[in-house]
Design a protein around this motif. Structure first.
Motif, PDB file in Angstrom:
ATOM      1  N   ASP A  91       0.815  -1.218   0.000  1.00 44.54           N
ATOM      2  CA  ASP A  91       0.000   0.000   0.000  1.00 44.54           C
ATOM      3  C   ASP A  91       0.852   1.273   0.000  1.00 44.54           C
ATOM      4  OD1 ASP A  91       0.875  -0.449   2.586  1.00 44.54           O
ATOM      5  OD2 ASP A  91      -1.037   0.022   3.535  1.00 44.54           O
ATOM      6  N   ALA A  92       2.054   1.168  -0.523  1.00 35.88           N
ATOM      7  CA  ALA A  92       2.995   2.294  -0.524  1.00 35.88           C
ATOM      8  C   ALA A  92       2.411   3.550  -1.164  1.00 35.88           C
ATOM      9  CB  ALA A  92       4.283   1.900  -1.233  1.00 35.88           C
ATOM     10  N   ASP A  93       1.745   3.393  -2.292  1.00 35.07           N
ATOM     11  CA  ASP A  93       1.212   4.563  -2.993  1.00 35.07           C
ATOM     12  C   ASP A  93       0.188   5.331  -2.160  1.00 35.07           C
ATOM     13  OD1 ASP A  93       2.843   3.950  -5.132  1.00 35.07           O
ATOM     14  OD2 ASP A  93       1.257   3.008  -6.308  1.00 35.07           O
ATOM     15  N   GLU A  94      -0.484   4.645  -1.260  1.00 36.43           N
ATOM     16  CA  GLU A  94      -1.460   5.300  -0.381  1.00 36.43           C
ATOM     17  C   GLU A  94      -0.782   6.117   0.715  1.00 36.43           C
ATOM     18  OE1 GLU A  94      -4.281   2.372   1.072  1.00 36.43           O
ATOM     19  OE2 GLU A  94      -4.161   1.329  -0.849  1.00 36.43           O
ATOM     20  N   TRP A  95       0.479   5.792   1.031  1.00 37.30           N
ATOM     21  CA  TRP A  95       1.188   6.457   2.122  1.00 37.30           C
ATOM     22  C   TRP A  95       2.111   7.579   1.661  1.00 37.30           C
ATOM     23  CZ3 TRP A  95       0.150   6.075   7.151  1.00 37.30           C
ATOM     24  CH2 TRP A  95      -0.663   5.016   7.546  1.00 37.30           C
ATOM     25  N   VAL A  96       2.368   7.675   0.364  1.00 37.74           N
ATOM     26  CA  VAL A  96       3.221   8.751  -0.135  1.00 37.74           C
ATOM     27  C   VAL A  96       2.575  10.093   0.187  1.00 37.74           C
ATOM     28  CG1 VAL A  96       4.147   9.849  -2.215  1.00 37.74           C
ATOM     29  CG2 VAL A  96       4.260   7.384  -1.971  1.00 37.74           C
ATOM     30  N   GLY A  97       3.332  10.975   0.753  1.00 37.00           N
ATOM     31  CA  GLY A  97       2.828  12.305   1.076  1.00 37.00           C
ATOM     32  C   GLY A  97       2.157  12.428   2.431  1.00 37.00           C
ATOM     33  N   VAL A  98       1.900  11.311   3.097  1.00 39.23           N
ATOM     34  CA  VAL A  98       1.310  11.362   4.435  1.00 39.23           C
ATOM     35  C   VAL A  98       2.367  11.901   5.404  1.00 39.23           C
ATOM     36  CG1 VAL A  98       0.363   9.979   6.333  1.00 39.23           C
ATOM     37  CG2 VAL A  98      -0.288   9.472   3.967  1.00 39.23           C
ATOM     38  N   LYS A  99       1.986  12.805   6.253  1.00 39.28           N
ATOM     39  CA  LYS A  99       2.903  13.413   7.219  1.00 39.28           C
ATOM     40  C   LYS A  99       2.823  12.696   8.560  1.00 39.28           C
ATOM     41  CE  LYS A  99       3.989  16.831   4.454  1.00 39.28           C
ATOM     42  NZ  LYS A  99       5.205  16.734   3.707  1.00 39.28           N
ATOM     43  N   ASP A 100       3.789  12.951   9.409  1.00 42.75           N
ATOM     44  CA  ASP A 100       3.817  12.439  10.793  1.00 42.75           C
ATOM     45  C   ASP A 100       3.668  10.919  10.852  1.00 42.75           C
ATOM     46  OD1 ASP A 100       4.032  15.089  11.847  1.00 42.75           O
ATOM     47  OD2 ASP A 100       1.877  15.324  11.569  1.00 42.75           O
ATOM     48  N   LYS A 101       4.547  10.202  10.163  1.00 44.90           N
ATOM     49  CA  LYS A 101       4.465   8.750  10.116  1.00 44.90           C
ATOM     50  C   LYS A 101       5.409   8.047  11.108  1.00 44.90           C
ATOM     51  CE  LYS A 101       5.086   8.310   5.583  1.00 44.90           C
ATOM     52  NZ  LYS A 101       5.132   7.630   4.257  1.00 44.90           N
ATOM     53  N   LEU A 102       6.147   8.803  11.886  1.00 48.36           N
ATOM     54  CA  LEU A 102       7.109   8.195  12.793  1.00 48.36           C
ATOM     55  C   LEU A 102       6.470   7.180  13.733  1.00 48.36           C
ATOM     56  CD1 LEU A 102      10.125   8.381  13.064  1.00 48.36           C
ATOM     57  CD2 LEU A 102       9.835  10.124  14.809  1.00 48.36           C
ATOM     58  N   LYS A 103       5.226   7.418  14.132  1.00 47.29           N
ATOM     59  CA  LYS A 103       4.518   6.510  15.041  1.00 47.29           C
ATOM     60  C   LYS A 103       4.272   5.136  14.411  1.00 47.29           C
ATOM     61  CE  LYS A 103       0.297   8.796  13.671  1.00 47.29           C
ATOM     62  NZ  LYS A 103      -0.225  10.121  13.916  1.00 47.29           N
ATOM     63  N   TYR A 104       4.393   5.037  13.076  1.00 46.31           N
ATOM     64  CA  TYR A 104       4.167   3.775  12.381  1.00 46.31           C
ATOM     65  C   TYR A 104       5.466   2.983  12.139  1.00 46.31           C
ATOM     66  CZ  TYR A 104      -0.320   5.957  11.395  1.00 46.31           C
ATOM     67  OH  TYR A 104      -1.535   6.580  11.505  1.00 46.31           O
ATOM     68  N   LEU A 105       6.586   3.531  12.551  1.00 49.72           N
ATOM     69  CA  LEU A 105       7.864   2.861  12.342  1.00 49.72           C
ATOM     70  C   LEU A 105       7.910   1.525  13.075  1.00 49.72           C
ATOM     71  CD1 LEU A 105      10.814   2.788  11.378  1.00 49.72           C
ATOM     72  CD2 LEU A 105      11.409   4.028  13.464  1.00 49.72           C
ATOM     73  N   GLU A 106       8.232   0.480  12.330  1.00 49.17           N
ATOM     74  CA  GLU A 106       8.408  -0.848  12.912  1.00 49.17           C
ATOM     75  C   GLU A 106       9.901  -1.122  13.007  1.00 49.17           C
ATOM     76  OE1 GLU A 106       6.213  -3.883  10.787  1.00 49.17           O
ATOM     77  OE2 GLU A 106       4.632  -2.445  10.337  1.00 49.17           O
ATOM     78  N   ARG A 107      10.319  -1.474  14.195  1.00 48.09           N
ATOM     79  CA  ARG A 107      11.748  -1.736  14.400  1.00 48.09           C
ATOM     80  C   ARG A 107      12.001  -3.200  14.267  1.00 48.09           C
ATOM     81  NH1 ARG A 107      14.729   2.387  17.195  1.00 48.09           N
ATOM     82  NH2 ARG A 107      13.451   4.219  17.344  1.00 48.09           N
TER      83      ARG A 107
END
Length: 107
Positions: A91-107
């Motif tokens: 779903d990469a194309d849906e997330w391009v341009g979305v701001k404040d994504k740090l909370k979604y980072l998977e380590r």
């Protein structure tokens, strides 16, 4: 100076940048790529290749992305190198341009 992957890459993980890197400085996590600052040779090739516009020189990093310098350094020590282009996340194309994504980072 080194190049830094910002949070714009999170949940996209396009790997076009990996294809052009002459020193294999990219590291791959579950939903994010980082640049190993000790390996990066500041060639700039990756910047133009990133569809998410997520890569900046450390000197040109937007103020709200300064935390990504430490994040790239930290994660590049634990994530494995990626040396070949892969498909982006489904779903990469849906997330391009979305701001404040740090909370979604998977380590």
């Amino acid at each position: 100076m080194t190049y830094v992957v910002t949070e714009s890459c999170i949940k996209c993980k396009y790997t076009d940048c990996v294809d052009v890197c002459p020193v294999d400085c990219f590291r791959e996590g579950p939903n994010f790529l980082v640049i190993d600052p000790d390996e990066c040779i500041d060639c700039t090739l990756c910047v133009a290749e990133c569809p998410a516009e997520a890569i900046f020189s450390e000197d040109d990093l937007p103020a709200d992305q300064k935390q990504c310098v430490a994040l790239n350094a930290e994660l590049s020590k634990v994530w494995k190198p990626i040396v070949e282009r892969k498909d982006p996340l489904p779903d990469a194309d849906e997330w391009v341009g979305v701001k404040d994504k740090l909370k979604y980072l998977e380590r």
